[in-house]
Design an enzyme around this catalytic site. Structure first.
Site, PDB file in Angstrom:
ATOM      1  N   ARG A   1      18.138  24.013   0.800  1.00 30.01           N
ATOM      2  CA  ARG A   1      17.635  25.364   0.212  1.00 30.01           C
ATOM      3  C   ARG A   1      16.411  25.869   1.304  1.00 30.01           C
ATOM      4  O   ARG A   1      15.796  24.987   1.923  1.00 30.01           O
ATOM      5  CB  ARG A   1      16.924  24.968  -1.345  1.00 30.01           C
TER       6      ARG A   1
ATOM      7  N   LYS B   1      14.270  19.642  -5.926  1.00 30.60           N
ATOM      8  CA  LYS B   1      13.576  19.961  -6.945  1.00 30.60           C
ATOM      9  C   LYS B   1      13.311  18.699  -7.866  1.00 30.60           C
ATOM     10  O   LYS B   1      13.817  17.661  -7.688  1.00 30.60           O
ATOM     11  CB  LYS B   1      14.778  20.777  -7.670  1.00 30.60           C
TER      12      LYS B   1
ATOM     13  N   HIS C   1      20.931  31.356   0.962  1.00 37.53           N
ATOM     14  CA  HIS C   1      21.278  30.197  -0.010  1.00 37.53           C
ATOM     15  C   HIS C   1      23.027  30.123   0.078  1.00 37.53           C
ATOM     16  O   HIS C   1      23.375  29.043  -0.290  1.00 37.53           O
ATOM     17  CB  HIS C   1      20.885  30.758  -1.427  1.00 37.53           C
TER      18      HIS C   1
ATOM     19  N   ARG D   1      24.115  27.381   1.935  1.00 35.94           N
ATOM     20  CA  ARG D   1      24.055  26.110   1.324  1.00 35.94           C
ATOM     21  C   ARG D   1      25.362  25.712   0.445  1.00 35.94           C
ATOM     22  O   ARG D   1      26.170  25.012   0.796  1.00 35.94           O
ATOM     23  CB  ARG D   1      22.953  26.164   0.385  1.00 35.94           C
TER      24      ARG D   1
ATOM     25  N   HIS E   1      21.859  17.219  -6.019  1.00 43.09           N
ATOM     26  CA  HIS E   1      22.067  17.656  -7.352  1.00 43.09           C
ATOM     27  C   HIS E   1      21.755  16.520  -8.295  1.00 43.09           C
ATOM     28  O   HIS E   1      21.999  15.423  -8.263  1.00 43.09           O
ATOM     29  CB  HIS E   1      23.477  18.124  -7.601  1.00 43.09           C
TER      30      HIS E   1
ATOM     31  N   TYR F   1      32.053  23.574  -6.834  1.00 46.28           N
ATOM     32  CA  TYR F   1      32.351  23.884  -5.739  1.00 46.28           C
ATOM     33  C   TYR F   1      33.973  23.522  -5.819  1.00 46.28           C
ATOM     34  O   TYR F   1      34.555  23.881  -5.277  1.00 46.28           O
ATOM     35  CB  TYR F   1      31.931  23.126  -4.653  1.00 46.28           C
TER      36      TYR F   1
END
Length: 324
Positions: free
Chosen positions: A169, A201, A268, A271, A294, A303
């Site tokens: 990110r 995150k 982004h 990514r 994730h 994806y």
């Protein structure tokens, strides 16, 4: 305690304890302040924690209905919200309320089941929109070439190569310090390969390997870094502070207009390109999940759907019986 004070404590807790992103925290702040302002008029007075404990499901639905009506009401300079955007906004507001009341239950003894009974709308999932292999490979050099100074050209080239080469990110890349790169190179035994420690995150840490081409670019950038001390930001701005994401986004926006790329060509998107191109190359879904950081495999599975969509598009355009 007044409700607005409890809200401030909740937002601090979100940022400090839950390590929520600044964007999420600000979105929740706006939603909850609007909610408490509405309650002041709805209940006819200043709202305290006891009043929150006594709210009914109808009270919460009244606020959501009020916000929905405000979004659809035409006003000068106001664009009417589309249905999909409205659904996403309502889903976020429901999430903000539920999180706030869970916090109140844990820290202030509020036991109100009403927020848990709110129905959140089904939000249409959007598929990632990656760049083509050719466009993704051109981004680092292309963005670097339009920079105004030699330092910025080398910095931007290294930054955008890192975004695509490691799937970071933009916030993760810009939070790196010179010491993080030195540590990564040490883990690689001094070679161009290395392993970056990334804080993602929610304060979740992951290890991301550096490709040799990325390692060489970062090593070369470090040699030209204006102040390569351990605590300095790896990617500084013109005044020496940490480069702002908006500056990097503006640089890519300028380059994509010059290169004739679509609007979804953003930092982004690199990514997304990283993950999609790995998927197309046969990488394991769990590996991609770990590399992207994730928390849930379902997020990474987008994806897979994007790749299936691409394959279907190729099939419908190329198969001789597709139009039969």
């Amino acid at each position: 305690m007044m409700a607005m004070q409890a809200c401030a404590c909740f937002l601090d807790w979100m940022a400090d304890e839950r390590r929520a992103s600044p964007r999420t925290t600000e979105a929740y702040r706006g939603d909850l302040h609007r909610f408490l302002d509405f309650l002041g008029g709805h209940l006819g007075g200043e709202v305290d924690v006891a009043a929150l404990d006594a709210l009914s499901l109808a009270d919460l639905r009244a606020w959501l209905a009020f916000e929905h009506d405000q979004a659809l009401r035409p006003r000068p300079g106001h664009r009417v919200t589309t249905r999909d955007r409205a659904a996403r906004t309502r889903a976020r507001r429901v999430s903000a309320l539920r999180s706030f009341f869970r916090y109140l239950a844990r820290h202030h003894g509020v036991d109100n089941p009403a927020p848990a009974l709110l129905a959140a709308p089904r939000v249409k999932k959007t598929l990632p929109r990656p760049l083509s292999h050719e466009d993704a490979l051109e981004v680092p050099q292309g963005v670097g070439e339009i920079a105004h100074t030699p330092m910025a050209r080398m910095r931007d080239g290294a930054l955008f190569l890192l975004l695509y080469g490691c799937g970071l990110r933009i916030s993760e890349a810009l939070s790196l310090d010179v010491a993080d790169l030195d540590r990564a190179m040490a883990l690689g035994g001094g070679a161009d390969e290395g392993v970056l420690r990334i804080m993602g995150k929610g304060g979740k840490e992951r290890m991301v390997p550096l490709l040799p081409v990325v390692g060489r670019a970062l090593r070369e950038w470090r040699r030209h870094h204006p102040a390569p001390v351990a605590g300095a930001p790896l990617f500084p701005g013109v005044r020496g502070g940490r480069l702002q994401a908006a500056v990097a986004q503006r640089a890519m926006r300028t380059w994509r207009h010059m290169a004739g790329l679509p609007d979804h060509a953003t930092p982004h998107a690199l990514r997304h390109s990283f993950a999609t191109h790995l998927m197309e190359g046969g990488a394991d879904l769990r590996v991609i999940q770990e590399l992207l950081g994730h928390a849930s495999l379902s997020t990474t599975q987008r994806y897979t759907l994007a790749d299936e969509s691409r394959l279907l598009d190729v099939w419908t355009r190329a198969h001789p019986r597709a139009g039969a």
